[in-house]
Design a protein around this motif. Structure first.
Motif, PDB file in Angstrom:
ATOM      1  N   ILE A 177     -10.403 -31.438  -8.167  1.00  0.00           N
ATOM      2  CA  ILE A 177     -11.256 -32.669  -8.719  1.00  0.00           C
ATOM      3  C   ILE A 177     -10.996 -33.866  -7.969  1.00  0.00           C
ATOM      4  O   ILE A 177     -11.772 -34.718  -7.721  1.00  0.00           O
ATOM      5  CB  ILE A 177     -10.843 -32.797 -10.235  1.00  0.00           C
ATOM      6  N   PHE A 178      -9.752 -34.314  -7.537  1.00  0.00           N
ATOM      7  CA  PHE A 178      -9.471 -35.322  -6.539  1.00  0.00           C
ATOM      8  C   PHE A 178     -10.041 -35.311  -5.272  1.00  0.00           C
ATOM      9  O   PHE A 178     -10.565 -36.430  -4.822  1.00  0.00           O
ATOM     10  CB  PHE A 178      -8.207 -35.710  -6.641  1.00  0.00           C
ATOM     11  N   THR A 179     -10.216 -34.020  -4.925  1.00  0.00           N
ATOM     12  CA  THR A 179     -11.009 -33.847  -3.578  1.00  0.00           C
ATOM     13  C   THR A 179     -12.300 -34.293  -3.382  1.00  0.00           C
ATOM     14  O   THR A 179     -13.105 -35.004  -2.848  1.00  0.00           O
ATOM     15  CB  THR A 179     -10.481 -32.525  -2.929  1.00  0.00           C
ATOM     16  N   LEU A 180     -12.916 -33.886  -4.848  1.00  0.00           N
ATOM     17  CA  LEU A 180     -14.377 -34.183  -4.895  1.00  0.00           C
ATOM     18  C   LEU A 180     -14.610 -35.518  -5.148  1.00  0.00           C
ATOM     19  O   LEU A 180     -15.583 -36.063  -4.691  1.00  0.00           O
ATOM     20  CB  LEU A 180     -14.853 -33.197  -6.217  1.00  0.00           C
ATOM     21  N   ILE A 181     -13.676 -36.297  -5.794  1.00  0.00           N
ATOM     22  CA  ILE A 181     -13.836 -37.705  -6.049  1.00  0.00           C
ATOM     23  C   ILE A 181     -13.794 -38.301  -4.781  1.00  0.00           C
ATOM     24  O   ILE A 181     -14.486 -39.248  -4.455  1.00  0.00           O
ATOM     25  CB  ILE A 181     -12.761 -38.387  -7.007  1.00  0.00           C
ATOM     26  N   TYR A 182     -12.822 -37.981  -3.937  1.00  0.00           N
ATOM     27  CA  TYR A 182     -12.629 -38.715  -2.504  1.00  0.00           C
ATOM     28  C   TYR A 182     -13.863 -38.560  -1.559  1.00  0.00           C
ATOM     29  O   TYR A 182     -14.450 -39.463  -1.011  1.00  0.00           O
ATOM     30  CB  TYR A 182     -11.429 -37.911  -1.970  1.00  0.00           C
ATOM     31  N   LEU A 183     -14.335 -37.136  -1.778  1.00  0.00           N
ATOM     32  CA  LEU A 183     -15.565 -36.950  -0.804  1.00  0.00           C
ATOM     33  C   LEU A 183     -16.808 -37.635  -1.208  1.00  0.00           C
ATOM     34  O   LEU A 183     -17.529 -38.229  -0.597  1.00  0.00           O
ATOM     35  CB  LEU A 183     -15.876 -35.606  -0.970  1.00  0.00           C
ATOM     36  N   ILE A 184     -17.005 -37.878  -2.791  1.00  0.00           N
ATOM     37  CA  ILE A 184     -17.864 -38.838  -3.340  1.00  0.00           C
ATOM     38  C   ILE A 184     -17.999 -40.213  -2.643  1.00  0.00           C
ATOM     39  O   ILE A 184     -18.869 -40.858  -2.374  1.00  0.00           O
ATOM     40  CB  ILE A 184     -18.026 -38.483  -4.804  1.00  0.00           C
ATOM     41  N   SER A 185     -16.679 -40.789  -2.908  1.00  0.00           N
ATOM     42  CA  SER A 185     -16.166 -41.995  -2.438  1.00  0.00           C
ATOM     43  C   SER A 185     -16.757 -42.273  -1.047  1.00  0.00           C
ATOM     44  O   SER A 185     -17.003 -43.411  -0.555  1.00  0.00           O
ATOM     45  CB  SER A 185     -14.764 -42.529  -2.447  1.00  0.00           C
ATOM     46  N   LEU A 186     -16.656 -41.248  -0.088  1.00  0.00           N
ATOM     47  CA  LEU A 186     -16.972 -41.422   1.299  1.00  0.00           C
ATOM     48  C   LEU A 186     -18.550 -41.276   1.460  1.00  0.00           C
ATOM     49  O   LEU A 186     -18.988 -41.768   2.320  1.00  0.00           O
ATOM     50  CB  LEU A 186     -16.527 -40.241   2.334  1.00  0.00           C
ATOM     51  N   THR A 187     -19.166 -41.119   0.522  1.00  0.00           N
ATOM     52  CA  THR A 187     -20.657 -40.618   0.552  1.00  0.00           C
ATOM     53  C   THR A 187     -21.565 -41.510  -0.544  1.00  0.00           C
ATOM     54  O   THR A 187     -22.436 -41.033  -1.064  1.00  0.00           O
ATOM     55  CB  THR A 187     -21.251 -39.227   0.406  1.00  0.00           C
ATOM     56  N   THR A 188     -20.884 -42.815  -0.690  1.00  0.00           N
ATOM     57  CA  THR A 188     -21.437 -43.714  -1.992  1.00  0.00           C
ATOM     58  C   THR A 188     -22.900 -44.012  -1.363  1.00  0.00           C
ATOM     59  O   THR A 188     -23.678 -44.328  -2.378  1.00  0.00           O
ATOM     60  CB  THR A 188     -20.659 -44.836  -1.881  1.00  0.00           C
ATOM     61  N   PHE A 189     -23.145 -43.904  -0.036  1.00  0.00           N
ATOM     62  CA  PHE A 189     -24.809 -44.433   0.277  1.00  0.00           C
ATOM     63  C   PHE A 189     -25.642 -43.448  -0.477  1.00  0.00           C
ATOM     64  O   PHE A 189     -26.901 -43.821  -0.530  1.00  0.00           O
ATOM     65  CB  PHE A 189     -24.802 -44.381   1.847  1.00  0.00           C
ATOM     66  N   VAL A 190     -25.244 -42.378  -0.499  1.00  0.00           N
ATOM     67  CA  VAL A 190     -26.144 -41.269  -1.146  1.00  0.00           C
ATOM     68  C   VAL A 190     -26.440 -41.607  -2.765  1.00  0.00           C
ATOM     69  O   VAL A 190     -27.455 -41.264  -3.218  1.00  0.00           O
ATOM     70  CB  VAL A 190     -25.739 -39.853  -0.944  1.00  0.00           C
TER      71      VAL A 190
END
Length: 360
Positions: free
Chosen positions: A16-29
């Motif tokens: 879950i925290f990995t998914l949150i981190y990946l989402i934070s890296l792709t905020t432009f999407v």
């Protein structure tokens, strides 16, 4: 290794925290999605509130063999009638009272100046800490005024976008009342039978939670507004209708709202007469006691099942983060999130071995 429940929980948390981190890296999407949701938030939320207030009447008409589209038009006619009554009878009286209040502001300011002069004449009985704090506020009044002015200028642009979104509410409301019941069957057809049943249960629970809060809070606030208006008329409080309407709106904020609504009534009462301020306080206390002991238990019951301490904590946090809108929407938002988590936790428990259904 993964048969141990603690290991499975740890792995799930890491994912879950990995998914949150990946989402934070792709905020432009997600930024366009966020902009889209922000643009439609006002009409959807406004139409949703009116939907939960009026939908029971549409359902009742449908049970009486009235086609849903006809029932929707009847609701719109009723809404237009209510708005007409408000504009014709209530709005002029409120405007008149507000104009009278504005005219009396100089008198209130003069009274405040006299109180300040009295305070200066008796500085020896005022604690130094209080004196320093008050003097600091007086010295920074001009700075506060500049900030307020710049804030008002910045808000003007937002007002235009809000007004445009506000006029979209009737269109959203029309389709919600007309076709809202089709949403769950439409989504369910893409799911397996077991998941479709779970989805129907979840949406039913969310619908019950929102309808219980919105309908109950609307009825309770309306009753409180009526009681305040009658009480203010009896004691002879000025601007009684405007103050009662303010109390009605503030009562939508649980726990904090009644105290906020009491402040202007007491202040107006103090400028009118100290005894009127005392009576205004008594009216507010009586109205809130009747609401909390008789009206709310019978109208809302314990549908939300939220502890009062949790409510106070949520309101304090939401007020600091999102201001007035946070105060209004934090309780139903929390109730919906709680319903969703409880549902999925219950679904998870059903899939666990009977001998070990708990998380820990």
């Amino acid at each position: 290794m993964f048969e141990k429940k603690s290991i499975r929980i740890l792995v799930t948390a890491i994912l879950i925290f990995t998914l949150i981190y990946l989402i934070s890296l792709t905020t432009f999407v997600f930024e366009p999605i966020g902009a889209y949701l922000t643009a439609i938030a006002v009409p959807i939320i406004g139409a949703g509130i009116i939907f939960y207030i009026t939908n029971p009447l549409v359902n009742w008409l449908e049970r009486k063999k009235v086609p849903r589209i006809i029932g929707t038009f009847i609701i719109f006619l009723l809404i237009i009638a209510v708005i007409t009554i408000i504009v014709t009878f209530i709005a002029p009286a409120v405007q008149q009272q507000f104009s009278k209040f504005v005219d009396n502001v100089p008198k209130m300011v003069d009274s405040s100046v006299k109180l300040f002069d009295m305070w200066q004449a008796n500085q020896n009985i005022i604690p130094p800490q209080f004196e320093n704090t008050l003097q600091n506020v007086i010295d920074n009044i001009s700075q506060y005024a500049d900030r307020i002015t710049s804030g008002i200028i910045g808000v003007i642009g937002q007002i235009f976008s809000f007004v445009f979104a506000f006029f979209l509410i009737p269109f959203f409301l029309f389709f919600m009342l007309k076709d809202g019941y089709k949403f769950v069957p439409f989504i369910s057809q893409f799911l397996s039978p077991s998941k479709a049943k779970s989805f129907r249960t979840l949406t039913s629970n969310i619908n019950h939670t929102l309808s219980s809060f919105i309908q109950g809070q609307f009825i309770v606030s309306f009753c409180v507004g009526i009681m305040l208006y009658i009480g203010y008329l009896i004691i002879g409080l000025e601007y009684s209708l405007a103050l009662a309407l303010f109390g009605l709106v503030m009562n939508f904020i649980p726990f904090v709202g009644p105290f906020l609504s009491a402040v202007p009534a007491i202040i107006v009462g103090l400028f009118q007469s100290p005894i009127i301020a005392l009576w205004a306080t008594i009216v507010m206390i009586v109205a809130q006691q009747i609401e909390s002991n008789f009206i709310s238990p019978n109208v809302m019951g314990r549908a939300l099942k939220i502890h009062p301490l949790t409510v106070i904590t949520l309101i304090l946090a939401a007020g600091g983060i999102a201001g007035f809108l946070g105060l209004l929407f934090i309780i139903p938002a929390y109730a919906v999130v709680k319903t969703i988590i409880s549902h999925f936790y219950g679904e998870w428990q059903k899939k666990q071995p009977e001998k070990d259904p708990d998380i820990f």
